[in-house]
Design a protein around this motif. Structure first.
Motif, PDB file in Angstrom:
ATOM      1  N   THR A 450      53.145 -56.636 -47.174  1.00  0.00           N
ATOM      2  CA  THR A 450      52.782 -55.551 -46.260  1.00  0.00           C
ATOM      3  C   THR A 450      51.290 -55.607 -45.928  1.00  0.00           C
ATOM      4  OG1 THR A 450      54.528 -54.184 -47.233  1.00  0.00           O
ATOM      5  CG2 THR A 450      52.878 -53.054 -45.900  1.00  0.00           C
ATOM      6  N   MET A 488      56.440 -50.788 -36.741  1.00  0.00           N
ATOM      7  CA  MET A 488      56.266 -50.031 -37.985  1.00  0.00           C
ATOM      8  C   MET A 488      55.655 -48.653 -37.727  1.00  0.00           C
ATOM      9  SD  MET A 488      54.935 -53.136 -40.462  1.00  0.00           S
ATOM     10  CE  MET A 488      54.780 -52.161 -41.961  1.00  0.00           C
ATOM     11  N   TYR A 489      54.773 -48.565 -36.742  1.00  0.00           N
ATOM     12  CA  TYR A 489      54.211 -47.260 -36.381  1.00  0.00           C
ATOM     13  C   TYR A 489      55.316 -46.344 -35.867  1.00  0.00           C
ATOM     14  CZ  TYR A 489      51.433 -43.727 -33.973  1.00  0.00           C
ATOM     15  OH  TYR A 489      50.908 -42.523 -33.545  1.00  0.00           O
ATOM     16  N   MET A 492      57.581 -44.511 -38.220  1.00  0.00           N
ATOM     17  CA  MET A 492      57.044 -43.283 -38.800  1.00  0.00           C
ATOM     18  C   MET A 492      56.980 -42.126 -37.811  1.00  0.00           C
ATOM     19  SD  MET A 492      56.515 -44.758 -41.673  1.00  0.00           S
ATOM     20  CE  MET A 492      55.360 -44.166 -42.885  1.00  0.00           C
ATOM     21  N   ILE A 503      57.840 -37.911 -42.812  1.00  0.00           N
ATOM     22  CA  ILE A 503      56.411 -38.182 -42.944  1.00  0.00           C
ATOM     23  C   ILE A 503      55.600 -36.949 -42.577  1.00  0.00           C
ATOM     24  CG2 ILE A 503      54.496 -39.591 -42.092  1.00  0.00           C
ATOM     25  CD1 ILE A 503      56.481 -41.028 -43.989  1.00  0.00           C
ATOM     26  N   LEU A 509      50.092 -43.507 -40.094  1.00  0.00           N
ATOM     27  CA  LEU A 509      50.631 -44.599 -40.893  1.00  0.00           C
ATOM     28  C   LEU A 509      51.526 -45.524 -40.074  1.00  0.00           C
ATOM     29  CD1 LEU A 509      51.788 -42.507 -43.998  1.00  0.00           C
ATOM     30  CD2 LEU A 509      49.547 -43.543 -43.598  1.00  0.00           C
ATOM     31  N   GLY A 511      54.923 -48.187 -41.218  1.00  0.00           N
ATOM     32  CA  GLY A 511      55.735 -48.492 -42.391  1.00  0.00           C
ATOM     33  C   GLY A 511      57.117 -48.978 -42.042  1.00  0.00           C
ATOM     34  N   LYS A 512      57.861 -49.260 -43.080  1.00  0.00           N
ATOM     35  CA  LYS A 512      59.245 -49.712 -42.902  1.00  0.00           C
ATOM     36  C   LYS A 512      60.080 -49.207 -44.064  1.00  0.00           C
ATOM     37  CE  LYS A 512      62.613 -51.878 -40.902  1.00  0.00           C
ATOM     38  NZ  LYS A 512      63.537 -50.842 -41.436  1.00  0.00           N
ATOM     39  N   THR A 546      54.301 -49.079 -46.647  1.00  0.00           N
ATOM     40  CA  THR A 546      53.475 -48.508 -45.591  1.00  0.00           C
ATOM     41  C   THR A 546      52.040 -48.997 -45.687  1.00  0.00           C
ATOM     42  OG1 THR A 546      52.833 -46.601 -46.934  1.00  0.00           O
ATOM     43  CG2 THR A 546      54.849 -46.389 -45.643  1.00  0.00           C
ATOM     44  N   TYR A 550      46.582 -46.410 -39.427  1.00  0.00           N
ATOM     45  CA  TYR A 550      47.263 -47.385 -38.567  1.00  0.00           C
ATOM     46  C   TYR A 550      46.282 -48.256 -37.792  1.00  0.00           C
ATOM     47  CZ  TYR A 550      49.872 -49.171 -34.552  1.00  0.00           C
ATOM     48  OH  TYR A 550      50.410 -49.978 -33.588  1.00  0.00           O
ATOM     49  N   THR A 558      53.344 -48.876 -51.357  1.00  0.00           N
ATOM     50  CA  THR A 558      54.723 -49.352 -51.421  1.00  0.00           C
ATOM     51  C   THR A 558      55.453 -48.583 -52.513  1.00  0.00           C
ATOM     52  OG1 THR A 558      54.130 -51.570 -50.654  1.00  0.00           O
ATOM     53  CG2 THR A 558      56.209 -51.357 -51.839  1.00  0.00           C
TER      54      THR A 558
END
Length: 591
Positions: A450, A488-489, A492, A503, A509, A511-512, A546, A550, A558
């Motif tokens: 990540t 990924m943004y 979230m 969130i 952030l 993440g996935k 995550t 960003y 994680t």
């Protein structure tokens, strides 16, 4: 005649040579040997054991210290019938003042260590705390057959906080002593965690004092002295208050949490749950305690950060997507996600019944489309996917400064042939593309991976700055990484993002989420059973990896929740709280 003379001359020569060799040995070689023995007779070496170094967190808070106390020793060679009463008096005296040390056990301990070749006092009690023993010090010091020595015991003030990372010390075994001579004198050695990884630094270097003595073993003069090393401390990157905060908010039976500086791999927090109190090993663990922990299905002894092997589920999808892009799949590649793909007689289903419709790279990450990855993986094949993931550190040790780190499994055709002597099937390619099947990773691998997506360089996770290694730049295109970051943004914050409902972070952030199945779903089951309806140990593991902020990535967080079901619901709230705490503590300056 000449032959006889030659034989006589040869015989004389051999005898003379033998005599000369013998004279040389007696006059020169033996002199060196006996001179060394003589030195031993009049020079005594007193070894000085260094005090084990303290482990501190980044703010100087003590994580592993030494508590002062005393040990009790008894004069050797008291087992004979003539001296038996002296031995009994000594152990009875100890039992009288410290009833927890029973006479029977003290005698057994003494007899086990005493021998005709031993001339040192025999240690029968390793450690009694200073405050308990000091009021009785003069009583023991006055006993002819008892000797009192200062002693230290390792103590972990934060008990079960960061226990897997800090590790613990224990009594040095015979094998330990063979590998580490100093442990024969200190009696202890690092057994796990940082205590073991940095044992050579923490234990320091021996000192000594060579003393010249007379025939009565009385000191005449000090010939040479070397002080033991004193600067044996290590200061690590862990923030113990952040670590404790994470422990307080982790309301699950098992799992792992990692907070890592995405630019350099420095670890602010790293927790494996459930944890345990390291002090039980420092003082000596009971059989009852050992059996209770060993039989716990949540595996408190396992450092899940580096020794827990889990299917990564959907959090591997960014890596697989990068493999598609670097192996010729077009950036505008789209599929019609119908909710399943049929291969042979089997339907490989996605998590969403009915599918996601038309899906591109961005939507595939945002909504975690399985069908997108099924179909894309069939275009490039497992070997190319495996090669890309290998570059990203999947199936490799991260290099973190912890002992016995596992590799995990990054499967491909050669791997299966070598391990099982069987061919690879197409169905295995599609299931691997979504982080299931034979693929197994550690939480530390996932945090590192990540960090690469966030910053474009692959760091080496570390707790101690001396283990820092320059992050490695890989050959992925920056615009492809930007595609992953955008997806990924939206995970979230887009209304259809898989974590968007969970969130609540003040920091923006990316993440996935990931849901890693523990048991397979039968083909006969048309509607997927809810995780909450499964037995606890059959529920899927929940992932959320995550980074933030960003726009200017600083930290990776994680989270793995064992049997937690969905990554967003299980870990979204926790990740939000951790980033808010990082903001509160000043680690993150901008939102």
């Amino acid at each position: 005649m000449n032959m006889r003379l030659n034989l006589i001359f040869i015989l004389i020569f051999v005898i003379m040579t033998t005599l000369l060799v013998r004279v040389y040995f007696l006059s020169i070689k033996s002199n060196t040997y006996y001179e060394e023995l003589s030195k031993r007779n009049y020079i005594n070496r007193i070894n000085k054991v260094p005090v084990r170094g303290v482990i501190e967190d980044r703010n100087g808070k003590k994580l592993a210290i030494n508590q002062m106390g005393f040990s009790i020793l008894i004069k050797p060679h008291l087992r004979s019938s003539k001296n038996k009463e002296k031995l009994n008096n000594a152990v009875e005296f100890i039992e009288k003042h410290f009833p927890k040390y029973e006479k029977k056990k003290l005698l057994k301990n003494y007899k086990r260590k005493d021998s005709a070749y031993n001339h040192d006092f025999v240690k029968v009690v390793d450690y009694i705390p200073y405050e308990d023993f000091f009021p009785k010090y003069t009583l023991f010091a006055s006993k002819e057959n008892i000797k009192v020595e200062s002693a230290v015991k390792r103590y972990y003030p934060y008990k079960n906080v960061a226990s897997h990372i800090i590790g613990y010390v224990g009594k040095a075994s015979r094998l330990d002593i063979v590998k580490n001579e100093l442990s024969a004198y200190s009696g202890i050695i690092g057994k796990s965690g940082l205590e073991k990884y940095y044992n050579d630094i923490l234990q320091g270097e021996m000192g000594y004092k060579d003393i010249k003595v007379n025939a009565l073993n009385e000191e005449i003069e000090v010939l040479e002295e070397k002080k033991p090393s004193s600067n044996n401390n290590i200061k690590i990157s862990l923030d113990i208050e952040l670590q404790k905060y994470i422990q307080d908010i982790f309301n699950y039976k098992g799992g792992a949490v990692i907070v890592m500086d995405s630019s350099n791999g420095e670890l602010l927090a790293a927790a494996s749950f459930p944890e345990f109190d390291n002090n039980i090993f420092a003082r000596g663990i009971s059989v009852k305690e050992w059996n209770k922990m060993r039989n716990d299905f949540n595996h408190p002894f396992t450092n899940k950060l580096i020794n827990g092997l889990y299917p990564p589920g959907s959090i591997i999808k960014m890596g697989v997507a990068l493999s598609f892009l670097e192996n010729g799949v077009e950036e505008n590649y789209k599929v019609n996600d119908t909710g399943f793909i049929k291969i042979g007689n089997r339907n490989f289903r996605g998590w969403k019944r009915g599918g996601h419709g038309i899906v591109d790279f961005n939507k595939a990450i945002r909504e975690s489309s399985d069908d997108f990855f099924y179909k894309g993986s069939l275009r490039i094949g497992i070997n190319k996917i495996s090669k890309t993931l290998d570059k990203l550190g999947i199936g490799r040790q991260t290099g973190v400064d912890q002992v016995n780190e596992f590799y995990g499994i990054n499967p491909n055709k050669d791997w299966k042939q070598k391990k099982y002597n069987k061919p690879w099937y197409v169905g295995e390619t599609v299931i691997t593309s979504i982080g299931q099947g034979n693929m197994l990773t550690t939480p530390m691998q996932m945090a590192r991976y990540t960090a690469y997506i966030a910053n474009g360089k692959l760091p080496t996770p570390h707790f101690y700055k001396k283990n820092y290694k320059e992050p490695v730049a890989l050959d992925f295109k920056e615009r492809h990484l930007e595609m992953m970051r955008k997806g990924m943004y939206e995970v979230m914050y887009h209304r259809k993002g898989t974590a968007s409902r969970h969130i609540r972070s003040k920091v923006k952030l990316a993440g996935k989420t990931g849901t890693a199945q523990v048991v397979s779903i039968p083909q006969s089951e048309k509607i997927r059973m809810k995780e909450s309806d499964l037995d606890y140990y059959q529920r899927s593991h929940a992932w959320l990896t995550t980074y933030g902020p960003y726009k200017n990535p600083k930290y990776v967080v994680t989270v793995l929740v064992e049997h937690g079901g969905h990554g967003g619901s299980a870990a979204g709230g926790m990740v939000s709280k951790i980033f808010n705490k990082l903001l509160e503590l000043g680690y993150i300056k901008e939102k």
